[in-house]
Design a protein around this motif. Structure first.
Motif, PDB file in Angstrom:
ATOM      1  N   MET A  55      97.401 -13.852 -67.609  1.00  0.00           N
ATOM      2  CA  MET A  55      97.842 -14.164 -68.968  1.00  0.00           C
ATOM      3  C   MET A  55      96.731 -13.784 -69.947  1.00  0.00           C
ATOM      4  N   LYS A  56      97.067 -12.950 -70.916  1.00  0.00           N
ATOM      5  CA  LYS A  56      96.083 -12.485 -71.885  1.00  0.00           C
ATOM      6  C   LYS A  56      95.784 -13.572 -72.913  1.00  0.00           C
ATOM      7  N   LYS A  57      94.511 -13.860 -73.126  1.00  0.00           N
ATOM      8  CA  LYS A  57      94.106 -14.844 -74.133  1.00  0.00           C
ATOM      9  C   LYS A  57      92.653 -14.591 -74.517  1.00  0.00           C
ATOM     10  N   LEU A  58      92.229 -15.222 -75.597  1.00  0.00           N
ATOM     11  CA  LEU A  58      90.839 -15.103 -76.014  1.00  0.00           C
ATOM     12  C   LEU A  58      89.950 -15.955 -75.120  1.00  0.00           C
ATOM     13  N   ALA A  59      88.838 -15.382 -74.708  1.00  0.00           N
ATOM     14  CA  ALA A  59      87.853 -16.105 -73.901  1.00  0.00           C
ATOM     15  C   ALA A  59      86.472 -15.851 -74.486  1.00  0.00           C
ATOM     16  N   ILE A  60      85.582 -16.841 -74.337  1.00  0.00           N
ATOM     17  CA  ILE A  60      84.194 -16.651 -74.748  1.00  0.00           C
ATOM     18  C   ILE A  60      83.456 -15.979 -73.595  1.00  0.00           C
ATOM     19  N   THR A  61      82.789 -14.885 -73.907  1.00  0.00           N
ATOM     20  CA  THR A  61      82.169 -14.059 -72.869  1.00  0.00           C
ATOM     21  C   THR A  61      80.677 -13.883 -73.105  1.00  0.00           C
ATOM     22  N   VAL A  62      79.977 -13.541 -72.037  1.00  0.00           N
ATOM     23  CA  VAL A  62      78.580 -13.121 -72.098  1.00  0.00           C
ATOM     24  C   VAL A  62      78.558 -11.629 -71.807  1.00  0.00           C
ATOM     25  N   ASN A  63      78.143 -10.863 -72.800  1.00  0.00           N
ATOM     26  CA  ASN A  63      78.156  -9.399 -72.680  1.00  0.00           C
ATOM     27  C   ASN A  63      79.530  -8.894 -72.240  1.00  0.00           C
ATOM     28  N   GLY A  64      80.561  -9.529 -72.770  1.00  0.00           N
ATOM     29  CA  GLY A  64      81.920  -9.088 -72.525  1.00  0.00           C
ATOM     30  C   GLY A  64      82.564  -9.607 -71.265  1.00  0.00           C
ATOM     31  N   GLU A  65      81.867 -10.471 -70.500  1.00  0.00           N
ATOM     32  CA  GLU A  65      82.406 -10.915 -69.220  1.00  0.00           C
ATOM     33  C   GLU A  65      82.429 -12.435 -69.115  1.00  0.00           C
ATOM     34  N   THR A  66      83.386 -12.945 -68.366  1.00  0.00           N
ATOM     35  CA  THR A  66      83.439 -14.345 -67.953  1.00  0.00           C
ATOM     36  C   THR A  66      83.938 -14.408 -66.520  1.00  0.00           C
ATOM     37  N   PRO A  67      83.267 -15.121 -65.624  1.00  0.00           N
ATOM     38  CA  PRO A  67      81.994 -15.816 -65.802  1.00  0.00           C
ATOM     39  C   PRO A  67      80.889 -14.854 -66.229  1.00  0.00           C
ATOM     40  N   GLY A  68      79.827 -15.413 -66.803  1.00  0.00           N
ATOM     41  CA  GLY A  68      78.700 -14.601 -67.216  1.00  0.00           C
ATOM     42  C   GLY A  68      77.874 -14.152 -66.028  1.00  0.00           C
ATOM     43  N   PRO A  69      76.852 -13.340 -66.272  1.00  0.00           N
ATOM     44  CA  PRO A  69      76.024 -12.813 -65.183  1.00  0.00           C
ATOM     45  C   PRO A  69      75.235 -13.914 -64.487  1.00  0.00           C
ATOM     46  N   THR A  70      75.072 -13.771 -63.184  1.00  0.00           N
ATOM     47  CA  THR A  70      74.235 -14.711 -62.431  1.00  0.00           C
ATOM     48  C   THR A  70      72.764 -14.434 -62.729  1.00  0.00           C
ATOM     49  N   ILE A  71      72.011 -15.500 -62.977  1.00  0.00           N
ATOM     50  CA  ILE A  71      70.559 -15.388 -63.154  1.00  0.00           C
ATOM     51  C   ILE A  71      69.907 -15.565 -61.790  1.00  0.00           C
ATOM     52  N   TYR A  72      69.157 -14.566 -61.357  1.00  0.00           N
ATOM     53  CA  TYR A  72      68.423 -14.632 -60.102  1.00  0.00           C
ATOM     54  C   TYR A  72      66.937 -14.774 -60.404  1.00  0.00           C
ATOM     55  N   ALA A  73      66.289 -15.731 -59.750  1.00  0.00           N
ATOM     56  CA  ALA A  73      64.860 -15.939 -59.955  1.00  0.00           C
ATOM     57  C   ALA A  73      64.276 -16.561 -58.694  1.00  0.00           C
ATOM     58  N   GLN A  74      62.963 -16.722 -58.695  1.00  0.00           N
ATOM     59  CA  GLN A  74      62.252 -17.342 -57.583  1.00  0.00           C
ATOM     60  C   GLN A  74      61.509 -18.561 -58.113  1.00  0.00           C
TER      61      GLN A  74
END
Length: 574
Positions: A55-74
């Motif tokens: 279903m097409k609807k407005l979504a809040i995105t991070v850099n155009g995507e949802t879910p947003g990018p995973t943050i990888y760190a140590q």
């Protein structure tokens, strides 16, 4: 002589998005640069048309995507996230859920508590250290924007050369969410209306941002395309015989979930960034704001695929089961399993969920015993009430409202007029209160008061659940504490009795978490050290419940907080 060319000021330089992350490196000490990595992220937060469940609807995105990018760190690394708010007409803020923000309380990302919101068109930079390995979250902490799609995962690895207390071949992640077709603005308006217009059950359950809505049910002005690749089922590909670590996170706005991999047992090994004493389940109940790591081995018939299934529990389901595909190599990834998706345990089997909560203990090699003595005890009753005709949630008959001036700023700057200075209520009349009935007087008050905790003190909090305004109805509430981990001392059904039920507390090997469930008509006890200077939210992680007042704020050691960045100011009296 010709006039000299104008030299750019430092302020004009940091205003340039491409230069700002580089300039941040100038402020890191040599030891920080040598011992840890700096992960720089540049995010643009905007509305986009998406079709996660067809279903097409407005979504809040991070850099155009949802879910947003995973943050990888140590462990020990520094994460820098430059957030540009392109929502045009909405403020925003992003909370780093499970990151304790030791030394950086102003970057917790909680609008109204630790910062002013990020205005449309503005850029805000978060900078913090990830001090423990584990699985964590990030999500919007402004209004109900998490429901609109602004969320993602944080994975923090152990240092090089450090072994974890379990072995696996591959590391994968599962992000769960519930999804509505009406906007968060419509939902918020309904929640504040007289009479209330409830958000209702979600239309879909999303697995890694993918779900499936029956397009035949769509309305005349809705666009639903069952062949849209955005809503093709999520596929988890596995190699026969290999063992997988599956990091499971729930961002749900309302629903409690039960996650199952058809035909495969799951061994729970981590919860909210803490190693757990391993135990085996057929399926895992997970509440909003929780993260778990489970192990499973691809040891079933490799000639077919299997279902990933997510069912709603604790509420009578009005949402179809969420499904994905466990794809055994070398089957086709879109080949559907020959069976029906698992239905999981009955949605109203409270004992099943209660016993799974009690089974979670700290790993024997990683037990951090809680302090044996407590300095302060709070008994907090969760109830649904009315304030001036509007339905609200309250704690000890007080419904929480966020002030215009963030608490951290008001406390540090001595702005006593910015919020209610009266102490928040520490208990309720537990001797006479009947948690099983509709109360004859449902009215509550609204306040911005807080709990001031002595720095380094040990605090017990017992959360008591009760009946809602409808007869024979009690919700499960997942409570999340910012800035801390806490020991989960125990669970009980019925009413907590001070002086008696403390004898049931687990002081030997309690798991540490940052989010815990309070079961229907039950109680949950936690203990934490007030050792992180700052102001910290403690609230139900169900979006509509916190929006309607189900939360409190703890303040501790604010005099020890360093100089506040000017970037968090600019609203209210700041």
């Amino acid at each position: 002589m010709a006039a000299a060319a104008a030299r750019p000021s430092f302020c004009s330089l940091i205003a340039k998005p491409l230069l700002f992350p580089l300039l941040l490196l100038l402020f890191l000490s040599p030891s920080q640069l040598a011992l840890s990595k700096v992960h720089l992220h540049k995010w643009d937060i905007s509305y986009q048309f998406k079709s996660p469940d067809c279903m097409k609807k407005l979504a809040i995105t991070v850099n155009g995507e949802t879910p947003g990018p995973t943050i990888y760190a140590q462990q020990g690394d520094t994460v820098v996230v430059q957030v540009n708010n392109s929502l045009v007409t909405e403020n925003t803020a992003i909370h780093w859920h499970g990151i304790r923000q030791i030394g950086t309380p102003w970057f917790d990302g909680t609008e109204g508590v630790t910062q002013c919101p990020i205005l449309p068109g503005d850029t805000f930079v978060y900078r913090f250290t990830v001090d423990r390995p584990g699985t964590y979250l990030y999500h919007a902490h402004y209004g109900m924007q998490r429901s609109a799609g602004l969320y993602g995962l944080i994975q923090v690895a152990v240092p090089d050369g450090v072994a974890e207390p379990f072995a696996y071949d591959y590391d994968r992640s599962i992000v769960l969410n519930d999804w509505w077709h009406n906007s968060t603005q419509e939902q918020a308006t309904g929640l504040t209306s007289i009479p209330i217009v409830w958000v209702g059950e979600p239309q879909s359950i999303l697995i890694n941002g993918r779900g499936s809505f029956n397009c035949s049910l769509s309305g005349p002005n809705q666009v639903c395309n069952a062949t849209n690749p955005e809503c093709s089922p999520f596929v988890l590909a596995v190699v026969p015989g290999k063992t997988y670590r599956l990091r499971i996170a729930s961002f749900s706005s309302l629903s409690a979930f039960n996650f199952e991999i058809e035909g495969h047992n799951l061994t729970v090994v981590e919860a909210d960034g803490h190693y757990a004493k391993p135990f085996v389940v057929e399926n895992l109940t997970i509440y909003s704001g929780e993260t778990y790591s489970v192990l499973f081995t691809a040891d079933r018939d490799p000639g077919r695929n299997y279902w990933l299934a997510v069912n709603v529990v604790s509420r009578k389901p009005g949402t179809p089961v969420g499904t994905g595909i466990l794809n055994y190599y070398s089957n086709h990834p879109r080949r559907l399993p020959p069976s029906s998706p698992p239905s999981g345990p009955p949605w109203n089997d409270t004992d099943y969920r209660f016993n799974q909560s009690k089974a979670l203990r700290s790993h024997p090699a990683y037990v951090h015993p809680p302090p044996p003595a407590v300095d302060r005890s709070l008994l907090l009753l969760n109830t649904q009430n009315k304030v001036e005709g509007r339905v609200r949630w309250s704690i000890n008959n007080v419904s929480f409202n966020m002030p215009h001036t963030p608490y951290l700023i008001a406390l540090k700057k001595g702005l006593r007029h910015a919020f209610d200075q009266a102490p928040a209520p520490e208990t309720y009349d537990y001797r006479s209160y009947d948690i099983y009935i509709n109360q004859t007087n449902p009215n509550a008050t609204i306040s911005t008061s807080i709990y001031r905790l002595e720095f380094n003190s040990t605090v017990d909090v017992v959360l008591q659940n009760a009946n809602m305004m409808n007869p024979n109805t009690s919700d499960t509430h997942p409570w999340h504490l910012h800035g801390h981990d806490f020991w989960v001392l125990g669970f009980g059904m019925g009413k907590f009795v001070p002086g008696t039920d403390e004898k049931e507390f687990n002081l030997v090997d309690p798991i540490m978490k940052n989010t815990v469930a309070v079961h229907q008509y039950g109680w949950t006890a936690i203990r934490f050290r007030a050792d992180n200077p700052g102001a910290w939210a403690f609230h139900c992680h169900i979006e509509s419940h916190f929006f309607m007042g189900m939360g409190v704020v703890f303040a501790e050691g604010v005099d020890r907080v360093g100089r506040l960045p000017t970037s968090i100011m600019g609203c209210g009296h700041s």
